[in-house]
Design a protein around this motif. Structure first.
Motif, PDB file in Angstrom:
ATOM      1  N   LYS A  42      -8.711   3.182 -10.235  1.00 14.67           N
ATOM      2  CA  LYS A  42      -8.809   1.813  -9.727  1.00 14.67           C
ATOM      3  C   LYS A  42      -9.431   1.776  -8.336  1.00 14.67           C
ATOM      4  O   LYS A  42     -10.230   0.904  -8.025  1.00 14.67           O
ATOM      5  CB  LYS A  42      -7.396   1.225  -9.681  1.00 14.67           C
ATOM      6  N   TRP A  43      -9.010   2.695  -7.459  1.00 14.61           N
ATOM      7  CA  TRP A  43      -9.521   2.735  -6.097  1.00 14.61           C
ATOM      8  C   TRP A  43     -10.847   3.477  -5.998  1.00 14.61           C
ATOM      9  O   TRP A  43     -11.462   3.492  -4.938  1.00 14.61           O
ATOM     10  CB  TRP A  43      -8.500   3.384  -5.167  1.00 14.61           C
ATOM     11  N   VAL A  80      -4.383   4.937 -10.240  1.00 11.24           N
ATOM     12  CA  VAL A  80      -4.730   4.553  -8.870  1.00 11.24           C
ATOM     13  C   VAL A  80      -6.060   5.185  -8.462  1.00 11.24           C
ATOM     14  O   VAL A  80      -6.915   4.509  -7.869  1.00 11.24           O
ATOM     15  CB  VAL A  80      -3.605   4.939  -7.875  1.00 11.24           C
ATOM     16  N   TYR A 121       0.836  -1.209   0.000  1.00 11.27           N
ATOM     17  CA  TYR A 121       0.000   0.000   0.000  1.00 11.27           C
ATOM     18  C   TYR A 121       0.868   1.255   0.000  1.00 11.27           C
ATOM     19  O   TYR A 121       0.643   2.173  -0.794  1.00 11.27           O
ATOM     20  CB  TYR A 121      -0.918  -0.039   1.226  1.00 11.27           C
TER      21      TYR A 121
END
Length: 107
Positions: A41-42, A38, A21
């Motif tokens: 994706k998150w 990111v 992470y």
């Protein structure tokens, strides 16, 4: 082909997941293209990513400070311990520590 579906996160320990992470956040901070990936994706906003990155940095700073504090305590203990030892006891202890290090690090 989606590369994320091939990676099995269930085989990682909690510490390995935490390390991964932090590495993802570090890489995203350095590369805007990856940061956008990111965020997508998150499914988070820029503000949420910024909050998470600051929290990640704070966590690592606290961990570094804790390790330094432990090192300080250990060194103080060893200093006091060797202060009261005779030369023969100190030499015997030093040989034991060297042998233990050589045993753990055969290279």
């Amino acid at each position: 082909m989606d590369n994320t579906s091939e990676f099995d996160y269930t085989q990682l320990s909690k510490s390995e997941l935490g390390e991964l992470y932090h590495k993802i956040i570090d890489a995203a901070l350095e590369n805007n293209g990856y940061k956008l990936h990111v965020l997508q994706k998150w499914n988070i906003s820029q503000e949420e990513f910024h909050r998470r990155s600051l929290a990640s940095i704070a966590i690592r700073k606290r961990e570094k400070d804790r390790k330094l504090e432990v090192k300080k305590v250990v060194l103080e203990y060893l200093r006091k311990r060797y202060e009261t030892m005779s030369n023969e006891d100190a030499e015997r202890e030093w040989k034991h520590l060297k042998a233990e290090v050589e045993y753990r690090n055969p290279n």
